[in-house]
Design a protein around this motif. Structure first.
Motif, PDB file in Angstrom:
ATOM      1  N   ARG A  17       0.823  -1.207   0.000  1.00  0.00           N
ATOM      2  CA  ARG A  17       0.000   0.000   0.000  1.00  0.00           C
ATOM      3  C   ARG A  17       0.855   1.254   0.000  1.00  0.00           C
ATOM      4  NH1 ARG A  17      -0.995   3.628   3.490  1.00  0.00           N
ATOM      5  NH2 ARG A  17      -0.067   2.429   5.195  1.00  0.00           N
ATOM      6  N   ILE A  18       1.908   1.249   0.816  1.00  0.00           N
ATOM      7  CA  ILE A  18       2.790   2.417   0.891  1.00  0.00           C
ATOM      8  C   ILE A  18       3.486   2.638  -0.448  1.00  0.00           C
ATOM      9  CG2 ILE A  18       4.822   3.373   2.026  1.00  0.00           C
ATOM     10  CD1 ILE A  18       3.998   1.739   4.523  1.00  0.00           C
ATOM     11  N   ILE A  19       3.949   1.559  -1.060  1.00  0.00           N
ATOM     12  CA  ILE A  19       4.586   1.676  -2.378  1.00  0.00           C
ATOM     13  C   ILE A  19       3.607   2.273  -3.372  1.00  0.00           C
ATOM     14  CG2 ILE A  19       5.511   0.355  -4.324  1.00  0.00           C
ATOM     15  CD1 ILE A  19       6.597  -1.641  -2.211  1.00  0.00           C
ATOM     16  N   ARG A  20       2.391   1.733  -3.408  1.00  0.00           N
ATOM     17  CA  ARG A  20       1.390   2.197  -4.364  1.00  0.00           C
ATOM     18  C   ARG A  20       1.041   3.664  -4.153  1.00  0.00           C
ATOM     19  NH1 ARG A  20      -3.284  -0.352  -2.561  1.00  0.00           N
ATOM     20  NH2 ARG A  20      -3.737   1.600  -1.455  1.00  0.00           N
ATOM     21  N   ASP A  21       0.943   4.094  -2.908  1.00  0.00           N
ATOM     22  CA  ASP A  21       0.439   5.431  -2.611  1.00  0.00           C
ATOM     23  C   ASP A  21       1.519   6.493  -2.471  1.00  0.00           C
ATOM     24  OD1 ASP A  21      -2.048   4.298  -2.604  1.00  0.00           O
ATOM     25  OD2 ASP A  21      -2.261   4.248  -0.410  1.00  0.00           O
ATOM     26  N   HIS A  22       2.770   6.096  -2.184  1.00  0.00           N
ATOM     27  CA  HIS A  22       3.745   7.107  -1.802  1.00  0.00           C
ATOM     28  C   HIS A  22       5.119   7.001  -2.457  1.00  0.00           C
ATOM     29  CE1 HIS A  22       0.906   8.469   1.181  1.00  0.00           C
ATOM     30  NE2 HIS A  22       0.881   7.264   1.751  1.00  0.00           N
ATOM     31  N   GLY A  32      -0.796   1.351 -13.868  1.00  0.00           N
ATOM     32  CA  GLY A  32      -1.323   0.030 -13.537  1.00  0.00           C
ATOM     33  C   GLY A  32      -0.527  -0.723 -12.495  1.00  0.00           C
ATOM     34  N   LEU A  33       0.455  -0.061 -11.899  1.00  0.00           N
ATOM     35  CA  LEU A  33       1.313  -0.744 -10.930  1.00  0.00           C
ATOM     36  C   LEU A  33       0.633  -0.811  -9.566  1.00  0.00           C
ATOM     37  CD1 LEU A  33       4.261  -1.881 -10.563  1.00  0.00           C
ATOM     38  CD2 LEU A  33       4.837   0.374  -9.672  1.00  0.00           C
ATOM     39  N   THR A  34       0.625  -1.986  -8.979  1.00  0.00           N
ATOM     40  CA  THR A  34       0.178  -2.123  -7.596  1.00  0.00           C
ATOM     41  C   THR A  34       1.403  -2.403  -6.742  1.00  0.00           C
ATOM     42  OG1 THR A  34      -0.130  -4.510  -7.678  1.00  0.00           O
ATOM     43  CG2 THR A  34      -1.965  -3.138  -8.430  1.00  0.00           C
ATOM     44  N   GLY A  35       1.321  -2.074  -5.491  1.00  0.00           N
ATOM     45  CA  GLY A  35       2.456  -2.323  -4.611  1.00  0.00           C
ATOM     46  C   GLY A  35       2.859  -3.778  -4.590  1.00  0.00           C
ATOM     47  N   ALA A  36       1.894  -4.673  -4.839  1.00  0.00           N
ATOM     48  CA  ALA A  36       2.187  -6.098  -4.813  1.00  0.00           C
ATOM     49  C   ALA A  36       3.086  -6.523  -5.961  1.00  0.00           C
ATOM     50  CB  ALA A  36       0.887  -6.896  -4.853  1.00  0.00           C
ATOM     51  N   ASP A  37       3.166  -5.676  -7.017  1.00  0.00           N
ATOM     52  CA  ASP A  37       4.014  -5.998  -8.160  1.00  0.00           C
ATOM     53  C   ASP A  37       5.496  -5.757  -7.882  1.00  0.00           C
ATOM     54  OD1 ASP A  37       1.746  -6.499  -9.751  1.00  0.00           O
ATOM     55  OD2 ASP A  37       1.526  -4.362 -10.172  1.00  0.00           O
ATOM     56  N   VAL A  38       5.808  -5.070  -6.814  1.00  0.00           N
ATOM     57  CA  VAL A  38       7.168  -4.588  -6.573  1.00  0.00           C
ATOM     58  C   VAL A  38       7.887  -5.496  -5.584  1.00  0.00           C
ATOM     59  CG1 VAL A  38       8.577  -2.657  -5.772  1.00  0.00           C
ATOM     60  CG2 VAL A  38       6.429  -2.218  -6.992  1.00  0.00           C
ATOM     61  N   PRO A  39       8.984  -6.147  -5.996  1.00  0.00           N
ATOM     62  CA  PRO A  39       9.768  -6.921  -5.028  1.00  0.00           C
ATOM     63  C   PRO A  39      10.358  -5.989  -3.965  1.00  0.00           C
ATOM     64  CG  PRO A  39      10.400  -7.430  -7.293  1.00  0.00           C
ATOM     65  CD  PRO A  39       9.545  -6.206  -7.349  1.00  0.00           C
ATOM     66  N   VAL A  40      10.293  -6.393  -2.735  1.00  0.00           N
ATOM     67  CA  VAL A  40      10.865  -5.629  -1.634  1.00  0.00           C
ATOM     68  C   VAL A  40      12.112  -6.369  -1.161  1.00  0.00           C
ATOM     69  CG1 VAL A  40      10.483  -4.684   0.669  1.00  0.00           C
ATOM     70  CG2 VAL A  40       8.599  -4.754  -0.985  1.00  0.00           C
ATOM     71  N   ILE A  41      13.274  -5.802  -1.483  1.00  0.00           N
ATOM     72  CA  ILE A  41      14.541  -6.440  -1.133  1.00  0.00           C
ATOM     73  C   ILE A  41      14.929  -5.974   0.263  1.00  0.00           C
ATOM     74  CG2 ILE A  41      16.940  -6.784  -1.799  1.00  0.00           C
ATOM     75  CD1 ILE A  41      14.836  -7.925  -3.773  1.00  0.00           C
ATOM     76  N   VAL A  42      15.147  -6.934   1.158  1.00  0.00           N
ATOM     77  CA  VAL A  42      15.291  -6.575   2.568  1.00  0.00           C
ATOM     78  C   VAL A  42      16.675  -6.836   3.150  1.00  0.00           C
ATOM     79  CG1 VAL A  42      12.835  -6.852   3.053  1.00  0.00           C
ATOM     80  CG2 VAL A  42      14.367  -8.816   3.289  1.00  0.00           C
ATOM     81  N   ARG A  43      17.478  -7.687   2.513  1.00  0.00           N
ATOM     82  CA  ARG A  43      18.815  -7.904   3.047  1.00  0.00           C
ATOM     83  C   ARG A  43      19.724  -8.481   1.966  1.00  0.00           C
ATOM     84  NH1 ARG A  43      20.374 -13.179   4.975  1.00  0.00           N
ATOM     85  NH2 ARG A  43      18.729 -14.739   4.608  1.00  0.00           N
ATOM     86  N   GLY A  44      21.021  -8.437   2.251  1.00  0.00           N
ATOM     87  CA  GLY A  44      21.988  -8.978   1.321  1.00  0.00           C
ATOM     88  C   GLY A  44      23.153  -9.610   2.056  1.00  0.00           C
ATOM     89  N   ASP A  45      23.766 -10.583   1.406  1.00  0.00           N
ATOM     90  CA  ASP A  45      24.929 -11.250   1.979  1.00  0.00           C
ATOM     91  C   ASP A  45      25.760 -11.795   0.818  1.00  0.00           C
ATOM     92  OD1 ASP A  45      26.764 -12.387   3.667  1.00  0.00           O
ATOM     93  OD2 ASP A  45      25.512 -14.106   4.220  1.00  0.00           O
TER      94      ASP A  45
END
Length: 462
Positions: A17-22, A32-45
């Protein structure tokens, strides 16, 4: 590597929702983009990153050509923390601080020739913008005020600010922002695979391409041209490597016409080509060298412009370069850069790239048995795979076909299979691979296998 296994608290359903709105993402179509379409990358190693669902991806683009030493390096986090506790921020506008001083000396000592002056920026585009402004003011100070134009190569990317975008040679990136800064001209790049001149002689083709620069200078008038901006290996279009003698010829041309040679190494510096600077890899001497990205391995925003002593000389007699930014030379970013360079040296990163680049190339060249693969090119840890409709004739895809293959199939297939890299259709359709410089045969094989599956599927779609 000791990266945390905890996911970020925003990696939850509410994030979409935050991605879609902000969140206005860079270079991203939002229709046509919804927040659900966007991968959220949270960590790396190391060479890998994870999304909010716990799925792992091989980072085949080093973030964005930046993460040289891999993700999750505690040494870099600790360097940032130490500096933040000691001095979190102070500008270098008439002042200095220890990390900027130390980093400036370290870069000057490493740079080729007399590039002994270091002007800090925040990004690669800002470094390019700085270089052009500096060139223009320099020629005014030495009594040649009409020398202000820039020559760059077709399809070359040099940044998005209005000056850097004007130097950029990608028409589609510029159209929405015109009129841009005038006085920029384009010359051919060095894609030998698509050569129409000297297609049977790589070195002769390089001379031909370099001579087009002299032709452009003479056409514009040498008394109006300030600089030529060139990447050691051109990114856009897919890793165009300079033919033997190309840069030496360009250097001769620039000297003959009193034109500055700017080596844009925002991508190519700090190990991407197996050396600290791409100019060293190809044996030429620039007057200005622009950097960013790998300087901190992407752990903090920082760029630098390395400048010849002779360009600084007129500024030591009363003139001021009226240019700068709030965060250029930020103390924390400089501390991270110093720790990053320590890591590169300690771990023998440049030597590792040179020792493994042939294996990387040969692994990718296995893809040449696929009918959709026309060319595999690059050097160091910087390669591109060009896709074609007919391998024997090098027939191009139509724009519709390229869009359908790259964006409609290949990009999705690679990402679903766990590979982050770039499918680029700004010129001929290419897949670009520039992984962290710590990668070895394990990651090379993983990239090849995922690409093989994706490209085989793409060919079946035709």
């Amino acid at each position: 590597m000791t990266a945390t296994t905890d996911f970020h608290p925003l990696a939850a359903p509410d994030a979409s929702r935050i991605i879609r709105d902000h969140l206005w993402m860079h270079f991203t179509p939002h229709t046509g983009l919804t927040g659900a379409d966007v991968p959220v990358i949270v960590r790396g190693d190391g060479a890998y990153v994870w999304d909010s669902h716990g799925k792992r991806y091989l980072d085949g683009l080093a973030g964005l050509f930046a993460v040289q030493v891999g993700h999750g390096r505690e040494e870099l986090a600790e360097a940032a923390a130490r500096q933040t506790r000691q001095l979190a921020y102070f500008p270098i506008w008439g002042y200095a601080h220890p990390t900027a001083i130390e980093l400036a000396e370290r870069l000057a000592n490493a740079a080729p020739g007399d590039l002994n002056r270091v002007f800090f920026t925040v990004s690669g585009g800002e470094s390019v913008e700085t270089a052009w402004k500096l060139a223009r003011q320099y020629f005014k100070l030495v009594g040649k005020p009409t020398k202000h134009k820039v020559i760059s190569r077709s399809m070359a990317y040099h940044g998005t600010s209005l000056g850097a975008l004007s130097i950029t040679g990608i028409p589609g990136a510029k159209a929405d922002f015109e009129p841009l800064v005038p006085s920029t001209q384009r010359v051919p790049h060095t894609n030998f695979y698509r050569a129409t001149e000297h297609a049977d002689d790589y070195e002769a083709y390089g001379r031909w391409a370099a001579d087009r620069i002299e032709e452009a200078i003479e056409f514009e008038g040498a008394d109006t041209v300030a600089a030529v901006f060139l990447e050691p290996v051109q990114n856009t279009g897919g890793c165009f490597v300079p033919p033997p003698g190309y840069f030496q010829r360009v250097r001769e041309i620039c000297d003959r016409h009193d034109v500055l040679l700017v080596s844009d190494e925002v991508i190519c510096a700090f190990g991407r080509l197996g050396h600290d600077f791409g100019a060293k890899r190809f044996g030429y001497q620039p007057d200005i060298l622009t950097t960013a990205k790998g300087l901190t391995s992407g752990y903090a925003p920082l760029g630098a412009v390395l400048v010849s002593d002779r360009l600084m000389e007129p500024f030591q007699h009363g003139a001021t370069f009226m240019h700068g930014s709030t965060y250029g030379g930020h103390p924390v970013s400089c501390a991270v850069a110093l720790a990053n360079l320590d890591l590169i040296e300690r771990d023998g990163i440049y030597e590792h790239v040179l020792a493994n680049e042939s294996a990387f190339r040969s692994t990718l060249e296995k893809l040449s048995d696929l009918p959709i693969v026309g060319d595999v090119r690059g050097t160091g840890y910087f390669y591109a795979v060009e896709l074609v409709k007919d391998r024997d004739t090098k027939e191009r895809f139509t724009d519709e076909e390229a869009n359908r293959i790259l964006k409609g199939y290949v990009s999705k297939a690679m990402f679903e299979a766990g590979l982050h890299c770039r499918a680029d259709d700004r010129a001929e359709p290419v897949i670009q691979l520039a992984p962290p410089l710590i990668c070895d045969q394990t990651q090379f094989d993983e990239m090849e296998q995922i690409l093989r599956h994706a490209l085989t599927g793409a060919w079946a779609q035709l």
